[in-house]
Design an enzyme around this catalytic site. Structure first.
Site, PDB file in Angstrom:
ATOM      1  N   TRP A   1       0.822  -1.215   0.000  1.00  0.00           N
ATOM      2  CA  TRP A   1       0.000   0.000   0.000  1.00  0.00           C
ATOM      3  C   TRP A   1       0.854   1.262   0.000  1.00  0.00           C
ATOM      4  O   TRP A   1       0.337   2.354  -0.169  1.00  0.00           O
ATOM      5  CB  TRP A   1      -0.965  -0.007   1.173  1.00  0.00           C
ATOM      6  CG  TRP A   1      -0.345  -0.360   2.505  1.00  0.00           C
ATOM      7  CD1 TRP A   1       0.266   0.483   3.386  1.00  0.00           C
ATOM      8  CD2 TRP A   1      -0.277  -1.665   3.086  1.00  0.00           C
ATOM      9  NE1 TRP A   1       0.706  -0.212   4.480  1.00  0.00           N
ATOM     10  CE2 TRP A   1       0.380  -1.531   4.330  1.00  0.00           C
ATOM     11  CE3 TRP A   1      -0.732  -2.934   2.682  1.00  0.00           C
ATOM     12  CZ2 TRP A   1       0.610  -2.620   5.178  1.00  0.00           C
ATOM     13  CZ3 TRP A   1      -0.499  -4.011   3.519  1.00  0.00           C
ATOM     14  CH2 TRP A   1       0.172  -3.855   4.742  1.00  0.00           C
ATOM     15  N   ARG A   2       2.169   1.128   0.194  1.00  0.00           N
ATOM     16  CA  ARG A   2       3.064   2.274   0.097  1.00  0.00           C
ATOM     17  C   ARG A   2       3.627   2.443  -1.319  1.00  0.00           C
ATOM     18  O   ARG A   2       4.354   3.395  -1.575  1.00  0.00           O
ATOM     19  CB  ARG A   2       4.221   2.131   1.092  1.00  0.00           C
ATOM     20  CG  ARG A   2       3.785   2.349   2.533  1.00  0.00           C
ATOM     21  CD  ARG A   2       4.928   2.208   3.507  1.00  0.00           C
ATOM     22  NE  ARG A   2       4.507   2.529   4.866  1.00  0.00           N
ATOM     23  CZ  ARG A   2       5.235   2.294   5.955  1.00  0.00           C
ATOM     24  NH1 ARG A   2       6.440   1.722   5.834  1.00  0.00           N
ATOM     25  NH2 ARG A   2       4.772   2.619   7.147  1.00  0.00           N
TER      26      ARG A   2
ATOM     27  N   LEU B   1     -10.235 -11.920   8.681  1.00  0.00           N
ATOM     28  CA  LEU B   1      -9.805 -10.587   9.100  1.00  0.00           C
ATOM     29  C   LEU B   1     -10.619 -10.081  10.287  1.00  0.00           C
ATOM     30  O   LEU B   1     -10.172  -9.187  11.010  1.00  0.00           O
ATOM     31  CB  LEU B   1      -9.926  -9.594   7.933  1.00  0.00           C
ATOM     32  CG  LEU B   1      -8.942  -9.815   6.784  1.00  0.00           C
ATOM     33  CD1 LEU B   1      -9.333  -8.982   5.575  1.00  0.00           C
ATOM     34  CD2 LEU B   1      -7.520  -9.492   7.209  1.00  0.00           C
TER      35      LEU B   1
ATOM     36  N   GLU C   1      -6.082   0.733   4.907  1.00  0.00           N
ATOM     37  CA  GLU C   1      -6.352   1.351   6.203  1.00  0.00           C
ATOM     38  C   GLU C   1      -7.493   0.644   6.925  1.00  0.00           C
ATOM     39  O   GLU C   1      -7.444   0.444   8.143  1.00  0.00           O
ATOM     40  CB  GLU C   1      -6.679   2.836   6.029  1.00  0.00           C
ATOM     41  CG  GLU C   1      -5.491   3.679   5.597  1.00  0.00           C
ATOM     42  CD  GLU C   1      -4.368   3.661   6.610  1.00  0.00           C
ATOM     43  OE1 GLU C   1      -4.642   3.516   7.815  1.00  0.00           O
ATOM     44  OE2 GLU C   1      -3.204   3.795   6.201  1.00  0.00           O
TER      45      GLU C   1
ATOM     46  N   CYS D   1      15.402   3.326  22.374  1.00  0.00           N
ATOM     47  CA  CYS D   1      15.638   4.767  22.329  1.00  0.00           C
ATOM     48  C   CYS D   1      16.944   5.136  21.628  1.00  0.00           C
ATOM     49  O   CYS D   1      17.036   6.193  20.982  1.00  0.00           O
ATOM     50  CB  CYS D   1      15.623   5.348  23.741  1.00  0.00           C
ATOM     51  SG  CYS D   1      14.025   5.167  24.575  1.00  0.00           S
TER      52      CYS D   1
ATOM     53  N   CYS E   1      16.440   5.752  17.957  1.00  0.00           N
ATOM     54  CA  CYS E   1      15.341   6.641  17.566  1.00  0.00           C
ATOM     55  C   CYS E   1      15.854   7.880  16.840  1.00  0.00           C
ATOM     56  O   CYS E   1      16.758   8.569  17.331  1.00  0.00           O
ATOM     57  CB  CYS E   1      14.562   7.055  18.803  1.00  0.00           C
ATOM     58  SG  CYS E   1      13.174   8.153  18.435  1.00  0.00           S
TER      59      CYS E   1
ATOM     60  N   ASP F   1      -2.873   7.379  15.323  1.00  0.00           N
ATOM     61  CA  ASP F   1      -3.332   6.042  15.675  1.00  0.00           C
ATOM     62  C   ASP F   1      -2.644   5.642  16.975  1.00  0.00           C
ATOM     63  O   ASP F   1      -2.002   6.467  17.629  1.00  0.00           O
ATOM     64  CB  ASP F   1      -3.055   5.044  14.540  1.00  0.00           C
ATOM     65  CG  ASP F   1      -1.570   4.751  14.336  1.00  0.00           C
ATOM     66  OD1 ASP F   1      -0.717   5.391  14.989  1.00  0.00           O
ATOM     67  OD2 ASP F   1      -1.261   3.854  13.521  1.00  0.00           O
TER      68      ASP F   1
ATOM     69  N   TYR G   1      -9.564   9.525  11.454  1.00  0.00           N
ATOM     70  CA  TYR G   1      -8.296   8.880  11.133  1.00  0.00           C
ATOM     71  C   TYR G   1      -8.240   8.422   9.674  1.00  0.00           C
ATOM     72  O   TYR G   1      -7.267   8.684   8.961  1.00  0.00           O
ATOM     73  CB  TYR G   1      -8.041   7.683  12.054  1.00  0.00           C
ATOM     74  CG  TYR G   1      -6.866   6.856  11.577  1.00  0.00           C
ATOM     75  CD1 TYR G   1      -5.567   7.235  11.895  1.00  0.00           C
ATOM     76  CD2 TYR G   1      -7.055   5.757  10.753  1.00  0.00           C
ATOM     77  CE1 TYR G   1      -4.484   6.517  11.415  1.00  0.00           C
ATOM     78  CE2 TYR G   1      -5.981   5.035  10.264  1.00  0.00           C
ATOM     79  CZ  TYR G   1      -4.696   5.417  10.605  1.00  0.00           C
ATOM     80  OH  TYR G   1      -3.631   4.715  10.115  1.00  0.00           O
TER      81      TYR G   1
ATOM     82  N   TYR H   1     -14.046  -8.559  12.563  1.00  0.00           N
ATOM     83  CA  TYR H   1     -14.699  -7.253  12.647  1.00  0.00           C
ATOM     84  C   TYR H   1     -15.395  -6.923  11.314  1.00  0.00           C
ATOM     85  O   TYR H   1     -15.019  -5.990  10.599  1.00  0.00           O
ATOM     86  CB  TYR H   1     -13.693  -6.167  13.030  1.00  0.00           C
ATOM     87  CG  TYR H   1     -13.024  -6.424  14.350  1.00  0.00           C
ATOM     88  CD1 TYR H   1     -13.652  -6.077  15.542  1.00  0.00           C
ATOM     89  CD2 TYR H   1     -11.771  -7.030  14.410  1.00  0.00           C
ATOM     90  CE1 TYR H   1     -13.040  -6.327  16.769  1.00  0.00           C
ATOM     91  CE2 TYR H   1     -11.154  -7.287  15.634  1.00  0.00           C
ATOM     92  CZ  TYR H   1     -11.796  -6.933  16.801  1.00  0.00           C
ATOM     93  OH  TYR H   1     -11.195  -7.187  18.009  1.00  0.00           O
TER      94      TYR H   1
END
Length: 339
Positions: A30-31, A86, A43, A204, A207, A143, A125, A88
């Protein structure tokens, strides 16, 4: 104590995220597209479903329904069957409603927030995701992963799922979004939460925005409201297979499984007079479900129940726990304890 970055720091943070994502961002299907339909589908699939699960289904699903018109033309039963595994299922119903609305508009996908929000099932969103990922608009996107990053970045102990926490998150997201490359910026924020700024002990040292982070105890953030208690549910079902087919009940409208098929449900007293086959345990949102399955080939059909020939079972929609149990018994693979 919360510490919001200055406007100058926000600009530097946004650019650092874009640079990091450009160099190290993961490659998802999807990118590789700016097609708003393909992005909307991803999404919706990613809501409450893990990335590995979606990766295993996204490509084939998009081949089946490559455009809004293709899903709009499908029956609800076909749409539900395509979504099996999937979970829901209200998501695919909303997606189909949106597809039909776009098809009625000549197949042209809206490019403005107000028009996007007018589509069925499109909230804050999802609208922001389509705007930024399809049209590269500077839309604020929050999100669970982004909320965790922001809570740590600002050392904010306000519960992120409280009204005050959500308001603070939206305001920070709106002020920080990269104006020239919101597509990469929002992808970077989400990926940072998925890969480095994870729950528990974050990485961290790796990051890209570590110099700006004010978290004193990042492993304690984000703070959330107390979880709702998990409710235990039990029900008693009947497995009734004859040469004419398997007895199933089509669930009525209004529920989350409306239009789908399930094993017939009976009272505990009635079912316990029948031979016991197995117990199946699974979780759905805040419920822990135990299903006790009993056998009765001669079980009479009740309202909304019918015998479905075995060869037709692969094509009808049903929830994954039912499908799993039916397949195991049809193949003769089961045990007496659990399924």
């Amino acid at each position: 104590m919360s510490c919001t970055p200055t406007p100058q720091e926000q600009t530097r943070i946004a650019q650092a995220l874009v640079d990091w994502f450009t160099a190290q961002g993961k490659d998802y299907p999807w990118r590789r597209t700016t097609d708003p339909w393909a992005i909307l589908v991803s999404e919706v699939m990613l809501q409450q479903t893990t990335i590995p699960t979606v990766l295993g289904r996204y490509g084939a699903w998009m081949q089946q329904f490559p455009t809004p018109a293709s899903l709009a033309a499908a029956t609800e039963e076909q749409a539900l069957r395509s979504w099996e595994g999937l979970g829901y299922y209200r998501r695919v119903r909303a997606l189909q409603a949106a597809a039909r609305a776009v098809a009625e508009q000549g197949g042209v996908f809206p490019e403005e927030e107000q028009a996007l929000r007018a589509l069925p099932g499109i909230g804050d969103y999802t609208a922001a995701a389509v705007l930024s990922f399809a049209f590269n608009r500077p839309a604020a996107l929050v999100d669970a992963n982004v909320a965790r990053v922001f809570a740590r970045l600002t050392n904010d102990r306000t519960p992120v799922d409280s009204p005050a926490g959500r308001k603070a998150q939206r305001e920070l997201a709106a002020s920080m979004v990269h104006r020239q490359n919101p597509r990469a910026y929002n992808s970077a924020l989400m990926e940072l939460g998925q890969t480095l700024c994870t729950s528990g002990q974050p990485q961290c040292l790796l990051c890209p925005i570590r110099p700006f982070c004010r978290a004193e105890k990042p492993e304690e953030l984000p703070v959330k409201l107390p979880k709702k208690e998990v409710t235990a549910l039990e029900h008693w079902d009947v497995f009734s297979l004859t040469p004419e087919g398997l007895l199933l009940q089509k669930q009525p409208g209004g529920g989350r499984h409306a239009g789908m098929y399930r094993l017939p449900r009976r009272s505990r007293e009635y079912a316990q007079e029948l031979p016991f086959l197995c117990a199946q345990r699974y979780s759905v949102t805040r419920y822990k479900v135990t299903r006790y399955l009993h056998a009765n080939p001669a079980e009479p059909a009740q309202a909304d129940e019918e015998r479905i020939p075995a060869e037709q079972l692969p094509g009808i929609p049903m929830a994954s726990p039912d499908r799993k149990l039916i397949l195991r018994f049809l193949s003769g693979q089961h045990d007496s304890e659990k399924a």
